[in-house]
Scaffold this motif. Structure first.
Motif, mmCIF file in Angstrom:
data_model
loop_
_atom_site.group_PDB
_atom_site.id
_atom_site.type_symbol
_atom_site.label_atom_id
_atom_site.label_comp_id
_atom_site.label_asym_id
_atom_site.label_seq_id
_atom_site.Cartn_x
_atom_site.Cartn_y
_atom_site.Cartn_z
ATOM 1 N N LYS A 51 0.988 -1.160 0.047
ATOM 2 C CA LYS A 51 0.159 0.028 -0.001
ATOM 3 C C LYS A 51 0.844 1.357 0.110
ATOM 4 C CE LYS A 51 -4.308 -1.734 1.973
ATOM 5 N NZ LYS A 51 -5.117 -1.928 3.057
ATOM 6 N N ASN B 190 1.140 2.538 -3.763
ATOM 7 C CA ASN B 190 -0.052 3.472 -4.450
ATOM 8 C C ASN B 190 -0.334 4.558 -3.256
ATOM 9 O OD1 ASN B 190 -1.586 2.042 -2.670
ATOM 10 N ND2 ASN B 190 -2.783 1.146 -4.302
ATOM 11 N N ARG C 91 -2.053 6.768 -8.990
ATOM 12 C CA ARG C 91 -2.829 5.509 -8.652
ATOM 13 C C ARG C 91 -3.373 5.057 -9.840
ATOM 14 N NH1 ARG C 91 -5.103 8.377 -3.177
ATOM 15 N NH2 ARG C 91 -3.724 7.535 -1.720
ATOM 16 N N LEU D 2 -1.309 2.683 -11.640
ATOM 17 C CA LEU D 2 -1.135 1.253 -10.953
ATOM 18 C C LEU D 2 -2.475 0.445 -10.794
ATOM 19 C CD1 LEU D 2 0.843 2.876 -8.169
ATOM 20 C CD2 LEU D 2 1.683 1.833 -9.963
ATOM 21 N N TYR E 155 -4.983 -2.280 -9.522
ATOM 22 C CA TYR E 155 -4.943 -2.385 -8.097
ATOM 23 C C TYR E 155 -5.979 -3.405 -7.679
ATOM 24 C CZ TYR E 155 -5.242 -1.596 -2.828
ATOM 25 O OH TYR E 155 -5.146 -1.779 -1.412
ATOM 26 N N ILE F 47 -7.816 -5.930 -4.803
ATOM 27 C CA ILE F 47 -7.943 -6.268 -3.179
ATOM 28 C C ILE F 47 -8.811 -7.630 -2.986
ATOM 29 C CG2 ILE F 47 -7.632 -3.825 -2.807
ATOM 30 C CD1 ILE F 47 -10.616 -3.651 -2.058
ATOM 31 N N ALA G 122 -8.629 -3.571 -12.815
ATOM 32 C CA ALA G 122 -7.364 -3.229 -12.692
ATOM 33 C C ALA G 122 -6.384 -2.989 -13.870
ATOM 34 C CB ALA G 122 -6.478 -4.343 -11.695
ATOM 35 N N LEU H 70 -0.884 -4.216 -8.672
ATOM 36 C CA LEU H 70 -0.903 -4.548 -7.337
ATOM 37 C C LEU H 70 -1.715 -5.314 -6.782
ATOM 38 C CD1 LEU H 70 0.137 -0.890 -6.014
ATOM 39 C CD2 LEU H 70 1.735 -2.627 -7.035
ATOM 40 N N ASP I 250 -3.356 -7.456 -3.780
ATOM 41 C CA ASP I 250 -3.480 -7.627 -2.028
ATOM 42 C C ASP I 250 -4.387 -8.961 -1.777
ATOM 43 O OD1 ASP I 250 -3.246 -7.120 0.792
ATOM 44 O OD2 ASP I 250 -4.284 -5.496 0.710
ATOM 45 N N GLY J 154 -7.811 3.620 -4.145
ATOM 46 C CA GLY J 154 -6.656 2.928 -4.678
ATOM 47 C C GLY J 154 -6.629 2.991 -6.076
ATOM 48 N N ILE J 155 -7.670 3.164 -6.599
ATOM 49 C CA ILE J 155 -7.759 3.079 -8.295
ATOM 50 C C ILE J 155 -7.795 4.707 -8.683
ATOM 51 C CG2 ILE J 155 -8.670 0.951 -8.723
ATOM 52 C CD1 ILE J 155 -11.367 1.943 -9.378
#
Lengths: 316, 211
Positions: A51, A54, A80, A83, A85, A87, A155, A164, A166, B115-116
Motif C-alpha cells: 500500500k 500506491n 494511482r 497502477l 490495484y 484487493i 485493474a 498490485l 493484495d 486505490g484506483i
C-alpha cells in the motif's frame, strides 16, 4: 543497470503508538515482466509495503520509485491511476454494472465512449466472461470468482504497466482460486507487467511468482526464486512457511526442459519442455515408463529419466 | 349541513387549502432534504463537526408544536415562523441518516475507489453517496411523513393548510371540515410514505440490499 518498475530504497513505516516499525528499512527492486510475491504471516508488513506503492500508506522514511521517479513527486491521482490495484474483498461498486465498474478508471481519464466500450469488451473476453452475458449484470449477481475476474479486468482497464494485488484470491474456494491463478499466469505471459502480489499462501506464491520475498517482523528474510526458497530456505521461519508438501511444490516450479539430458528416446511418452517436473512425475506414475521424451526444448531431442527426477526430488 | 352541501359551498376552499398544504410541504421537504444531505456530508467529512450530532439528537426529541411555539417570539406569526421550525425538524432525520449512511459504506469500497485513483469528490459522488442512498432515502421518508402531517399544526400560527379545516371543525363543532381536513392530511401522508418506500426499494435493489 536498467530502471526498475518499482524500487524500495530503505523504506520504513512506523505507525503511531506502536513499538516496532511495521516495515523496517526494506530494499527491493521489481522489474517489468516480473511477478514478485510478498509472503509472510499477518502483521509482517507485506500489505503495508504494497500500500505504500500506491500511497494508501505513506512511508515514514526512505523512498519508493516507480519507473525511476520518486512517487512523492508524482501527482497522487495519476500515480494511482497508472497502477492496477486488486484487493481481497474485490471492492466492486454494487450500484454499477460490471461494465461500469471496469470503466471507472478510463472514465476518470476521460476516454471517449466508443473506446471505453471496446476496451470493456476486450477485457471481459480476456478474463473469460462473455461480454454479451456479463456487461450489464450487477456485481452482486455474480459468484465470488466471477467478481474477482471483474476486479482483475478493472485493474487492467487502462493497461497499467504495474499491477498490485493484495491477497486477491484469499477469499475464494481452492478450485476457483487455481483457475484465477492460471488466468493471471496467462495474462502475465501476454502482457509482461510488473506484478506485486501479497499472499500468505506459499502454494500461490510458488505458482505465480518468479521471485518470492519472505517478510517477517517488517524485514525481508529471504528474496529468491521459488525453487531456491524450496530447496534452501534461509531460516527455519522460511522453512516453516513451506509446509508439508515441499517436494511437490518444488517439482511444480521446475521445468522438464531444464533437467532433461540430450539423447534420443523415441517411443517414450512425450511432454513439452515447458511442463513441470510434477507433470513428469504424474506421467511416470501413469505410464510406468522409465523415460520421457521432451519436445520443443531446442533443436536437440532430449530425454528425462525417472531416476533423474527422483534424485531432484530427493534433494527437497 | 350535509356533506354534499358542505362540498358545494366550500369545495374551492378545500382545493386551495390542499394545494397550499402540498406546496408548503414541497418547499419544506426540498429544503430539509437538501440541507440535511449537505450537513450530513459535512459532519461525515469534517471530524470536528461531530460534536453537532448529540445536539441534533436532542433537538429531534423536542415536539414539533413546542418548536412552533418557541419560534413565535423570534420569527412572528406567518410563513417564516412556520417554515423555520418545520425545516429544523425536517433536516434532522436526513442529516442523521446521511452521516450514518456514509459512515457505514463498506471500507473495501472506499479502499478500492481511493486505490484506483478517485479524488475525494469523485469518491463521494460516485461511490459513497450512491452506496448510502437507501439509508439516506429512509431518512428522507421519516422527514417527509413527519412534515406532511405536522404542517397541519401551522394553522395555529395563521398559516393556511389542511390544518385550517381541522381548526375550523374544532371551533365550530362541525364534523365536515374536521373529517375532510384530517382525512386529506392522512391520505397525503400515506401517499408520501408509499412514494418514498418505492424510491427506497429501488435504491436498495440497485445496491444489492446492503450499502
Amino acid at each position: 543497470m536498467t530502471t526498475a518498475a518499482i524500487e524500495f530504497k530503505s523504506v520504513t513505516k512506523r505507525f503511531p503508538k506502536t513499538d516496532h516499525p511495521a516495515v523496517d528499512r526494506i530494499d527491493l527492486r521489481i522489474h517489468r515482466g516480473e511477478t514478485v510475491a510478498l509472503i509472510g504471516a499477518s502483521g509482517c508488513g507485506k500489505t503495508t509495503s504494497l500500500k505504500m506503492i500506491n500511497r494508501l500508506i505513506e512511508p515514514t522514511e526512505g523512498s519508493i520509485l516507480v519507473n525511476g521517479q520518486d512517487i512523492r513527486h508524482l501527482p497522487l491521482l495519476s500515480l494511482r491511476r497508472s497502477l492496477g490495484y486488486v484487493i481481497q474483498h474485490v471492492g466492486l461498486f454494487p450500484h454499477m454494472t460490471v461494465a461500469a465498474n471496469i470503466a471507472v478508471v478510463p472514465k476518470l481519464l476521460n476516454w471517449d465512449k466508443a473506446r471505453i466500450t471496446r476496451r470493456v469488451d476486450e477485457l471481459l473476453e480476456m478474463v473469460h466472461l462473455p461480454p454479451a452475458e456479463f456487461r450489464d449484470r450487477r456485481p452482486l449477481d455474480l459468484s465470488g470468482g466471477q467478481q474477482q475476474r471483474v476486479g482483475v479486468a478493472r485493474a487492467l482497464a487502462v493497461d497499467p504497466p504495474i499491477l498490485l494485488m493484495d491477497e486477491p484470491f484469499g477469499a475464494l474456494d481452492p478450485i476457483t482460486r487455481t483457475s484465477l491463478q492460471n488466468e493471471i499466469l496467462d495474462i502475465q505471459r501476454k502482457l509482461r507487467k510488473a506484478i506485486v502480489i501479497v499472499t500468505h499462501d506459499m502454494e500461490e506464491a510458488v505458482r505465480l511468482a518468479d521471485r518470492i520475498v519472505v517478510m517477517q517482523a517488517g524485514g525481508i528474510v529471504m528474496d529468491a526464486s521459488p525453487s531456491d526458497i524450496l530447496l534452501k530456505p534461509a531460516t527455519p521461519f522460511v522453512a516453516s512457511l513451506l509446509g508439508d508438501s515441499r517436494m511437490i511444490k518444488l517439482l511444480q516450479t521446475l521445468k522438464v526442459g531444464d533437467h532433461a539430458t540430450a539423447g534420443n528416446c523415441g517411443g517414450a511418452p512425450e511432454l513439452p519442455a515447458s511442463a513441470s517436473l510434477h507433470d513428469a512425475l504424474n506421467l511416470f506414475l501413469e505410464t510406468g515408463a522409465d523415460t520421457i521424451a521432451v519436445r520443443g526444448g531446442g533443436a536437440m531431442a532430449a530425454c528425462l529419466r525417472r531416476d533423474q527426477l527422483f534424485s531432484i526430488a530427493g534433494e527437497a | 349541513m350535509s356533506f354534499q352541501q358542505y362540498f358545494d359551498i366550500f369545495g374551492d376552499q378545500i382545493i386551495r387549502l390542499t394545494i397550499r398544504h402540498i406546496l408548503l410541504f414541497l418547499i419544506a421537504f426540498a429544503a430539509a432534504a437538501l440541507l440535511g444531505v449537505v450537513m450530513g456530508i459535512a459532519i461525515y467529512r469534517v471530524r470536528v463537526l461531530r460534536f453537532l450530532l448529540p445536539i441534533v439528537n436532542i433537538l429531534q426529541t423536542v415536539p414539533e408544536i413546542v418548536l412552533l411555539a418557541l419560534a413565535i417570539p423570534f420569527l412572528g406569526i406567518g410563513y417564516t415562523g412556520a417554515l423555520v421550525p418545520l425545516l429544523v425538524k425536517g433536516i434532522l432525520p436526513v442529516l442523521q441518516n446521511t452521516a450514518g449512511g456514509l459512515q457505514s459504506v463498506r471500507p473495501e469500497l472506499k479502499e478500492a475507489a481511493t486505490g484506483i485513483g478517485m479524488s475525494k469528490a469523485q469518491l463521494l459522488f460516485r461511490v459513497e453517496l450512491p452506496s448510502a442512498l437507501p439509508i439516506i432515502l429512509a431518512g428522507m421518508r421519516i422527514s417527509a411523513i413527519m412534515l406532511v402531517s405536522v404542517i397541519t399544526l401551522t394553522a395555529y400560527i395563521g398559516v393556511e393548510s389542511l390544518g385550517t379545516l381541522i381548526l375550523q371543525g374544532i371551533s365550530r363543532m362541525d364534523s365536515n371540515p374536521l373529517i375532510v381536513g384530517s382525512g386529506l392530511s392522512a391520505l397525503l401522508a400515506v401517499l408520501v410514505n408509499q412514494i418514498m418506500i418505492f424510491l427506497e426499494r429501488r435504491a436498495l435493489r440497485r445496491t444489492g440490499g446492503r450499502p
